[in-house]
Design an enzyme around this catalytic site. Sequence first.
Site, PDB file in Angstrom:
ATOM      1  N   HIS A  99      -3.891  -9.233   4.030  1.00  0.00           N
ATOM      2  CA  HIS A  99      -5.336  -9.329   4.205  1.00  0.00           C
ATOM      3  C   HIS A  99      -5.654 -10.200   5.417  1.00  0.00           C
ATOM      4  O   HIS A  99      -5.138 -11.310   5.542  1.00  0.00           O
ATOM      5  CB  HIS A  99      -5.995  -9.959   2.971  1.00  0.00           C
ATOM      6  CG  HIS A  99      -6.041  -9.049   1.784  1.00  0.00           C
ATOM      7  ND1 HIS A  99      -6.255  -9.501   0.492  1.00  0.00           N
ATOM      8  CD2 HIS A  99      -5.912  -7.699   1.685  1.00  0.00           C
ATOM      9  CE1 HIS A  99      -6.243  -8.469  -0.343  1.00  0.00           C
ATOM     10  NE2 HIS A  99      -6.039  -7.373   0.358  1.00  0.00           N
ATOM     11  N   HIS A 131      -2.495   1.854  -6.296  1.00  0.00           N
ATOM     12  CA  HIS A 131      -3.167   0.595  -5.986  1.00  0.00           C
ATOM     13  C   HIS A 131      -3.213  -0.337  -7.194  1.00  0.00           C
ATOM     14  O   HIS A 131      -3.347  -1.548  -7.034  1.00  0.00           O
ATOM     15  CB  HIS A 131      -4.583   0.883  -5.476  1.00  0.00           C
ATOM     16  CG  HIS A 131      -4.910   0.147  -4.219  1.00  0.00           C
ATOM     17  ND1 HIS A 131      -4.191   0.313  -3.045  1.00  0.00           N
ATOM     18  CD2 HIS A 131      -5.858  -0.783  -3.939  1.00  0.00           C
ATOM     19  CE1 HIS A 131      -4.708  -0.472  -2.108  1.00  0.00           C
ATOM     20  NE2 HIS A 131      -5.707  -1.150  -2.624  1.00  0.00           N
ATOM     21  N   ARG A 136      -0.476  -2.728  -6.886  1.00  0.00           N
ATOM     22  CA  ARG A 136      -0.785  -3.744  -5.862  1.00  0.00           C
ATOM     23  C   ARG A 136      -1.717  -4.805  -6.447  1.00  0.00           C
ATOM     24  O   ARG A 136      -1.514  -6.007  -6.243  1.00  0.00           O
ATOM     25  CB  ARG A 136      -1.415  -3.065  -4.653  1.00  0.00           C
ATOM     26  CG  ARG A 136      -1.827  -3.998  -3.514  1.00  0.00           C
ATOM     27  CD  ARG A 136      -2.204  -3.152  -2.302  1.00  0.00           C
ATOM     28  NE  ARG A 136      -3.018  -3.846  -1.323  1.00  0.00           N
ATOM     29  CZ  ARG A 136      -2.529  -4.578  -0.319  1.00  0.00           C
ATOM     30  NH1 ARG A 136      -1.215  -4.722  -0.201  1.00  0.00           N
ATOM     31  NH2 ARG A 136      -3.319  -5.161   0.555  1.00  0.00           N
ATOM     32  N   ARG A 189       0.862  -1.168   0.000  1.00  0.00           N
ATOM     33  CA  ARG A 189       0.000   0.000   0.000  1.00  0.00           C
ATOM     34  C   ARG A 189       0.909   1.231   0.000  1.00  0.00           C
ATOM     35  O   ARG A 189       2.049   1.168   0.449  1.00  0.00           O
ATOM     36  CB  ARG A 189      -0.895   0.022   1.237  1.00  0.00           C
ATOM     37  CG  ARG A 189      -1.798  -1.206   1.398  1.00  0.00           C
ATOM     38  CD  ARG A 189      -2.601  -1.107   2.689  1.00  0.00           C
ATOM     39  NE  ARG A 189      -3.495  -2.250   2.865  1.00  0.00           N
ATOM     40  CZ  ARG A 189      -3.203  -3.339   3.562  1.00  0.00           C
ATOM     41  NH1 ARG A 189      -2.000  -3.423   4.153  1.00  0.00           N
ATOM     42  NH2 ARG A 189      -4.062  -4.324   3.685  1.00  0.00           N
ATOM     43  N   LYS A 230      -2.229  -2.279   8.024  1.00  0.00           N
ATOM     44  CA  LYS A 230      -3.403  -1.844   8.778  1.00  0.00           C
ATOM     45  C   LYS A 230      -3.380  -2.430  10.181  1.00  0.00           C
ATOM     46  O   LYS A 230      -3.036  -3.582  10.383  1.00  0.00           O
ATOM     47  CB  LYS A 230      -4.681  -2.263   8.055  1.00  0.00           C
ATOM     48  CG  LYS A 230      -4.907  -1.524   6.741  1.00  0.00           C
ATOM     49  CD  LYS A 230      -6.226  -1.911   6.115  1.00  0.00           C
ATOM     50  CE  LYS A 230      -6.477  -1.108   4.842  1.00  0.00           C
ATOM     51  NZ  LYS A 230      -7.768  -1.454   4.211  1.00  0.00           N
ATOM     52  N   TYR A 289      -9.155 -11.568  -6.509  1.00  0.00           N
ATOM     53  CA  TYR A 289      -8.150 -11.668  -7.567  1.00  0.00           C
ATOM     54  C   TYR A 289      -8.240 -12.985  -8.327  1.00  0.00           C
ATOM     55  O   TYR A 289      -7.756 -13.090  -9.442  1.00  0.00           O
ATOM     56  CB  TYR A 289      -6.749 -11.507  -6.972  1.00  0.00           C
ATOM     57  CG  TYR A 289      -6.528 -10.144  -6.383  1.00  0.00           C
ATOM     58  CD1 TYR A 289      -6.329  -9.037  -7.200  1.00  0.00           C
ATOM     59  CD2 TYR A 289      -6.546  -9.949  -5.007  1.00  0.00           C
ATOM     60  CE1 TYR A 289      -6.144  -7.777  -6.665  1.00  0.00           C
ATOM     61  CE2 TYR A 289      -6.358  -8.692  -4.455  1.00  0.00           C
ATOM     62  CZ  TYR A 289      -6.158  -7.607  -5.292  1.00  0.00           C
ATOM     63  OH  TYR A 289      -5.987  -6.365  -4.765  1.00  0.00           O
TER      64      TYR A 289
END
Length: 311
Positions: free
Chosen positions: A283, A257, A260, A162, A186, A292
């Site tokens: 994730h 992004h 990514r 990110r 995150k 994906y």
Amino acid sequence: MVLKTMNSMDIQTDNHPDNHIDRYMNYLLVEKGLSEKTIESYNSDITRYIDFLEDNKINKLSEADTTVILKHLIDLRKSGLGARSRARHLVTLRGFYKFLVNEKIISHDPTIIVDLPKSGLKLPEVLSVSEINSFLNTPDTNKPSGIRDTAMLELLYAAGLRVSELINIKLQSVNTEAGFVRVYGKGSKERIIPIGQYAKEKIDEYVASSRQILLKNHTSQYLFVARAGKPMTRQGFWKLVKRYALISGTKKKITPHTLRHSFATHLLEGGADLRAVQIMLGHVDISTTQIYTHIAHEHLRKIHEQYHPRG
């Protein structure tokens, strides 16, 4: 962080008072390590759901069944909420009900057989390998800033980072000899991601030749520096990507992004394990990574049509 207490209605379960919603918010903060912004978003979605239950005179969460969930989603659509936002709302409710079941607050999850709204998860824009190569070769490496930009773009694509993770990488967090980078994603969760030969070479070149020039007698703990030794800002990096996208001549919209997304898709197309990609992307839920697989499956379908004698 102060969250709105969602007890506007006297929701009670069979065995617990109305504190389970606050418990869930605390669980997201402490156990899941989600950011305050994300938790506030969950808080807003569940508040809206609680208001819906109250309007329909449902006084216990255990009384809500699949029909109630579907009616709520229909009401959200009628109110003008788009498919993507409704999908996010349903994901929030799924997490909430899963927590309630795991905590034995309720016995059944009414969201489990509800499908995500169509088009709720828009497939991200992905560059082909040739488009990636063209884009990554765009910066002018005769300039110190161009050498830095090349290293940043190579690392972004090599590790699927990110933007916030990229610009906050510390100098000591990269080990090009071992081929790994340490980032904090995150919820401040640490992960260590392998990087390829191209990224290693570009980072080594940048550190050896350009970083000190850009620092101009300043010091910095950050790997990538802008003026006066300050780290690159999100806005500054976005502008760089936009400028290089125009120079590369691609017709696709390229954002940080996009690299990514391309990272994840290219790995899966090459046969990478979904769990491994999930770990590298950071994730928490593999369902986020599974978006994906739709892209990778489409790629395989096209190959089949092109090369199979009966394709």
